[in-house]
Design an enzyme around this catalytic site. Sequence first.
Site, PDB file in Angstrom:
ATOM      1  N   LYS A  77       0.831  -1.208   0.000  1.00 55.36           N
ATOM      2  CA  LYS A  77       0.000   0.000   0.000  1.00 55.36           C
ATOM      3  C   LYS A  77       0.868   1.261   0.000  1.00 55.36           C
ATOM      4  O   LYS A  77       0.549   2.254  -0.642  1.00 55.36           O
ATOM      5  CB  LYS A  77      -0.939  -0.010   1.215  1.00 55.36           C
ATOM      6  CG  LYS A  77      -2.099  -0.968   1.008  1.00 55.36           C
ATOM      7  CD  LYS A  77      -2.780  -1.384   2.277  1.00 55.36           C
ATOM      8  CE  LYS A  77      -3.713  -2.564   1.979  1.00 55.36           C
ATOM      9  NZ  LYS A  77      -4.114  -3.306   3.159  1.00 55.36           N
ATOM     10  N   GLN A 105      -5.246  -2.370   9.150  1.00 54.65           N
ATOM     11  CA  GLN A 105      -5.037  -3.670   8.509  1.00 54.65           C
ATOM     12  C   GLN A 105      -5.674  -4.781   9.349  1.00 54.65           C
ATOM     13  O   GLN A 105      -5.452  -4.871  10.552  1.00 54.65           O
ATOM     14  CB  GLN A 105      -3.530  -3.920   8.328  1.00 54.65           C
ATOM     15  CG  GLN A 105      -3.184  -5.195   7.588  1.00 54.65           C
ATOM     16  CD  GLN A 105      -3.663  -5.202   6.140  1.00 54.65           C
ATOM     17  OE1 GLN A 105      -3.660  -4.175   5.459  1.00 54.65           O
ATOM     18  NE2 GLN A 105      -4.082  -6.360   5.655  1.00 54.65           N
ATOM     19  N   ASP A 163     -11.697   1.676   3.256  1.00 52.03           N
ATOM     20  CA  ASP A 163     -11.956   0.236   3.118  1.00 52.03           C
ATOM     21  C   ASP A 163     -13.437  -0.046   2.846  1.00 52.03           C
ATOM     22  O   ASP A 163     -13.796  -1.142   2.434  1.00 52.03           O
ATOM     23  CB  ASP A 163     -11.595  -0.489   4.432  1.00 52.03           C
ATOM     24  CG  ASP A 163     -10.215  -1.122   4.406  1.00 52.03           C
ATOM     25  OD1 ASP A 163      -9.819  -1.612   3.333  1.00 52.03           O
ATOM     26  OD2 ASP A 163      -9.551  -1.145   5.461  1.00 52.03           O
TER      27      ASP A 163
HETATM   28  N1  GUN Z   1      -7.008  -7.638   5.329  1.00 54.93           N
HETATM   29  C1  GUN Z   1      -7.235  -8.349   4.204  1.00 54.93           C
HETATM   30  N2  GUN Z   1      -7.821  -7.591   3.266  1.00 54.93           N
HETATM   31  C2  GUN Z   1      -7.969  -6.378   3.801  1.00 54.93           C
HETATM   32  C3  GUN Z   1      -8.504  -5.150   3.314  1.00 54.93           C
HETATM   33  O1  GUN Z   1      -8.997  -5.040   2.182  1.00 54.93           O
HETATM   34  N3  GUN Z   1      -8.458  -4.104   4.174  1.00 54.93           N
HETATM   35  C4  GUN Z   1      -7.965  -4.207   5.439  1.00 54.93           C
HETATM   36  N4  GUN Z   1      -7.988  -3.133   6.208  1.00 54.93           N
HETATM   37  N5  GUN Z   1      -7.458  -5.318   5.922  1.00 54.93           N
HETATM   38  C5  GUN Z   1      -7.461  -6.397   5.101  1.00 54.93           C
END
Ligand code: GUN
Length: 282
Positions: free
Chosen positions: A48, A92, A115
């Site tokens: 990211k 996350q 998200d």
């Molecule tokens: N863990 C796995 N996929 C995601 C996601 O799309 N966003 C977040 N915040 N955590 C994740």
Amino acid sequence: MTILDGKGLAAKLKAQTREETARLPRRPGLAVILVGDDPASRVYVNGKKKDCEECGFYSEEYALPEATSQQELLELIRTLNDRDNIDGILVQMPLPRHLLPREVIQAISPEKDVDCFHPQNVGAMFTGSAGFLPCTPGGVMALLDEYGIDPAGKQAVVLGRSNIVGKPMAVLLLDRNATVTICHSKTPNLTEICRQADILVSAVGKTGLVTGDMVKEGAVVVDVAMNRDENGRLCGDVDFLAVSRKASYLTPVPGGVGPMTRAMLMRNTLFSAQRRQNFEKG
Ligand code: GUN
């Protein structure tokens, strides 16, 4: 059989995002919070950060120790909610077991919830209003659109019912006029149901789940999973070789849905920055 090239489309979307970013008075800002040291989560968070650089975004990373308390995490989120130069906040998942994801998600300002996990944004998405799109399902829809695959009138089958992927995926396909079935671990006759699918999306996390005999001739097959095989290599739920002999379109793992998820996070962050800056300008 055509490979659905998520990596290629994600690169295109990020280039577009960079161009749109250059037109903004203030560049988009994303804050990423990682609690603990799960190695897979570390890889995603690094990705990211790299995406933000490619798109010309400002980014901040908070790598918090495993022992972080709920209170400390909520306080950090509240501080970020109030920061003008932060447009998106991502915590996350999964969180360490002592932390409550529901409360954490609800602490994020819906305006910065890139998200699309906050109940307010989930509700808005379920009722079809414009706003943030959940990154993985949104990425799958963008990939289908890119290849001219119209879900209208099709039988779509979604394997998996998670809040992050399965449920919102079903809603987005439904919104585009597919007839949608959601299957899960208690579904009997899984093979029979999958064989009806014109569009089959697998988001379970079980290597080898989708075999050749579960796929109708000419179906579009989308593999959302990120598993490791017995040799530690990244793979999805779909038996790629067997399914490639029947499917008309198929996503690879890696290089399919994964990069699209990341590209959609960048789109949501840009969208938030655009919305917040217009708002600021009055
Ligand atoms: N863990 C796995 N996929 C995601 C996601 O799309 N966003 C977040 N915040 N955590 C994740």
